[in-house]
Scaffold this motif. Structure first.
Motif, PDB file in Angstrom:
ATOM      1  N   GLY A   8     -63.447  46.337   0.431  1.00  0.00           N
ATOM      2  CA  GLY A   8     -64.306  46.056  -0.706  1.00  0.00           C
ATOM      3  C   GLY A   8     -63.822  46.625  -2.024  1.00  0.00           C
ATOM      4  O   GLY A   8     -64.419  46.348  -3.061  1.00  0.00           O
ATOM      5  N   LEU A   9     -62.759  47.410  -2.002  1.00  0.00           N
ATOM      6  CA  LEU A   9     -62.213  47.944  -3.248  1.00  0.00           C
ATOM      7  C   LEU A   9     -61.153  46.996  -3.783  1.00  0.00           C
ATOM      8  O   LEU A   9     -60.331  46.484  -3.026  1.00  0.00           O
ATOM      9  N   ASN A  10     -61.156  46.784  -5.092  1.00  0.00           N
ATOM     10  CA  ASN A  10     -60.066  45.993  -5.667  1.00  0.00           C
ATOM     11  C   ASN A  10     -58.859  46.909  -5.867  1.00  0.00           C
ATOM     12  O   ASN A  10     -58.935  48.122  -5.638  1.00  0.00           O
ATOM     13  N   GLN A  11     -57.752  46.356  -6.311  1.00  0.00           N
ATOM     14  CA  GLN A  11     -56.516  47.143  -6.425  1.00  0.00           C
ATOM     15  C   GLN A  11     -56.644  48.301  -7.414  1.00  0.00           C
ATOM     16  O   GLN A  11     -56.172  49.401  -7.161  1.00  0.00           O
ATOM     17  N   ALA A  12     -57.303  48.072  -8.546  1.00  0.00           N
ATOM     18  CA  ALA A  12     -57.473  49.142  -9.533  1.00  0.00           C
ATOM     19  C   ALA A  12     -58.334  50.269  -8.960  1.00  0.00           C
ATOM     20  O   ALA A  12     -58.031  51.457  -9.152  1.00  0.00           O
ATOM     21  N   GLN A  13     -59.401  49.911  -8.241  1.00  0.00           N
ATOM     22  CA  GLN A  13     -60.258  50.925  -7.633  1.00  0.00           C
ATOM     23  C   GLN A  13     -59.497  51.704  -6.564  1.00  0.00           C
ATOM     24  O   GLN A  13     -59.590  52.933  -6.493  1.00  0.00           O
ATOM     25  N   THR A  18     -57.024  56.718  -4.572  1.00  0.00           N
ATOM     26  CA  THR A  18     -55.912  57.423  -3.925  1.00  0.00           C
ATOM     27  C   THR A  18     -55.045  58.210  -4.902  1.00  0.00           C
ATOM     28  O   THR A  18     -54.127  58.903  -4.479  1.00  0.00           O
ATOM     29  N   PHE A  19     -55.329  58.121  -6.202  1.00  0.00           N
ATOM     30  CA  PHE A  19     -54.572  58.883  -7.196  1.00  0.00           C
ATOM     31  C   PHE A  19     -54.773  60.367  -6.924  1.00  0.00           C
ATOM     32  O   PHE A  19     -55.894  60.840  -6.765  1.00  0.00           O
ATOM     33  N   ASN A  20     -53.659  61.110  -6.883  1.00  0.00           N
ATOM     34  CA  ASN A  20     -53.753  62.527  -6.536  1.00  0.00           C
ATOM     35  C   ASN A  20     -52.741  63.360  -7.324  1.00  0.00           C
ATOM     36  O   ASN A  20     -52.132  64.265  -6.806  1.00  0.00           O
ATOM     37  N   GLU A  21     -52.554  63.021  -8.587  1.00  0.00           N
ATOM     38  CA  GLU A  21     -51.545  63.718  -9.387  1.00  0.00           C
ATOM     39  C   GLU A  21     -52.147  64.468 -10.561  1.00  0.00           C
ATOM     40  O   GLU A  21     -51.470  64.736 -11.533  1.00  0.00           O
ATOM     41  N   GLY A  22     -53.420  64.806 -10.505  1.00  0.00           N
ATOM     42  CA  GLY A  22     -54.073  65.536 -11.573  1.00  0.00           C
ATOM     43  C   GLY A  22     -55.354  64.859 -11.979  1.00  0.00           C
ATOM     44  O   GLY A  22     -55.873  63.997 -11.265  1.00  0.00           O
ATOM     45  N   ALA A  39     -67.758  57.256  -4.827  1.00  0.00           N
ATOM     46  CA  ALA A  39     -68.109  57.506  -3.421  1.00  0.00           C
ATOM     47  C   ALA A  39     -66.860  57.448  -2.543  1.00  0.00           C
ATOM     48  O   ALA A  39     -66.637  58.323  -1.694  1.00  0.00           O
ATOM     49  N   HIS A  40     -66.031  56.445  -2.750  1.00  0.00           N
ATOM     50  CA  HIS A  40     -64.800  56.322  -1.961  1.00  0.00           C
ATOM     51  C   HIS A  40     -63.818  57.454  -2.271  1.00  0.00           C
ATOM     52  O   HIS A  40     -63.120  57.936  -1.382  1.00  0.00           O
ATOM     53  N   LYS A  41     -63.756  57.867  -3.526  1.00  0.00           N
ATOM     54  CA  LYS A  41     -62.873  58.980  -3.898  1.00  0.00           C
ATOM     55  C   LYS A  41     -63.281  60.254  -3.158  1.00  0.00           C
ATOM     56  O   LYS A  41     -62.428  60.989  -2.649  1.00  0.00           O
ATOM     57  N   ILE A  42     -64.565  60.504  -3.081  1.00  0.00           N
ATOM     58  CA  ILE A  42     -65.063  61.689  -2.373  1.00  0.00           C
ATOM     59  C   ILE A  42     -64.700  61.615  -0.897  1.00  0.00           C
ATOM     60  O   ILE A  42     -64.217  62.590  -0.312  1.00  0.00           O
ATOM     61  N   VAL A  43     -64.902  60.457  -0.287  1.00  0.00           N
ATOM     62  CA  VAL A  43     -64.562  60.294   1.137  1.00  0.00           C
ATOM     63  C   VAL A  43     -63.057  60.448   1.345  1.00  0.00           C
ATOM     64  O   VAL A  43     -62.609  61.071   2.306  1.00  0.00           O
ATOM     65  N   TYR A  44     -62.261  59.920   0.436  1.00  0.00           N
ATOM     66  CA  TYR A  44     -60.804  60.080   0.494  1.00  0.00           C
ATOM     67  C   TYR A  44     -60.422  61.556   0.443  1.00  0.00           C
ATOM     68  O   TYR A  44     -59.591  62.025   1.226  1.00  0.00           O
ATOM     69  N   LEU A  45     -61.012  62.291  -0.478  1.00  0.00           N
ATOM     70  CA  LEU A  45     -60.709  63.718  -0.589  1.00  0.00           C
ATOM     71  C   LEU A  45     -61.026  64.458   0.709  1.00  0.00           C
ATOM     72  O   LEU A  45     -60.257  65.312   1.160  1.00  0.00           O
ATOM     73  N   ILE A  46     -62.154  64.106   1.328  1.00  0.00           N
ATOM     74  CA  ILE A  46     -62.579  64.791   2.550  1.00  0.00           C
ATOM     75  C   ILE A  46     -61.742  64.369   3.747  1.00  0.00           C
ATOM     76  O   ILE A  46     -61.203  65.215   4.475  1.00  0.00           O
ATOM     77  N   THR A  47     -61.609  63.056   3.954  1.00  0.00           N
ATOM     78  CA  THR A  47     -60.986  62.574   5.194  1.00  0.00           C
ATOM     79  C   THR A  47     -59.466  62.539   5.145  1.00  0.00           C
ATOM     80  O   THR A  47     -58.817  62.764   6.153  1.00  0.00           O
TER      81      THR A  47
END
Length: 159
Positions: A8-13, A18-22, A39-47
């Motif tokens: 359900g996420l588009n490419q920009a989202q 998944t951006f993790n450089e600052g 919401a997805h960013k938070i889940v990404y950080l956790i999982t």
């Protein structure tokens, strides 16, 4: 990376999640998917990155957005195969800026932070701050009243 929760996420989202450089600034209009992205960013950080939920603070402008993100994060984590271990059965702190600030003030100053401050008490604090900053107390009442007028006039009316 488990793609099920990326559905359900588009490419920009997906790139933002998944951006993790600052630091990352997301600028988007209404209905663009900022709540979903956060919401997805938070889940990404956790999982994916192993960040503990108690080390995440997500601040929104409205209680509605905070509730929506909290619900989405809970659902997304529940769909992970090891959600119990990944989330430590807890959610990150998700709140409005105002509720976070009030919580901070309560932690620092106790129950006194939750009560309104009258003008006389506000002036006493103003005097203490001026003394601590080694400002002259001459004309302090007039300066205080000017600050109060400026505060009431801000933001200026928009016509």
């Amino acid at each position: 990376m488990d793609g099920r929760w990326f559905d359900g996420l588009n490419q920009a989202q997906l790139s933002a999640v998944t951006f993790n450089e600052g630091p990352l600034l997301v600028i988007a209009g209404p209905g663009a998917g900022k709540t979903r992205l956060l919401a997805h960013k938070i889940v990404y950080l956790i999982t994916e990155l192993g960040v503990r939920p108690d080390q995440i603070l997500a601040v929104t402008f409205t209680n509605k957005a905070a509730r929506e993100i909290r619900n989405r994060v809970g659902l997304l984590l529940a769909h992970q195969t090891d959600a119990g271990s990944a989330a430590d059965n807890s959610l990150p702190r998700l709140c409005t800026f105002h509720s976070w600030a009030l919580g901070f003030l309560r932690e620092e100053f106790g129950a006194a932070a939750a009560r309104p401050v009258g003008e006389d008490e506000a002036f006493e604090v103003f005097e203490e701050a001026a003394a601590a900053a080694r400002f002259s107390t001459a004309g302090l009442r007039g300066l205080f009243e000017e600050v109060m007028r400026a505060k009431e006039a801000y933001p200026p009316p928009i016509f």
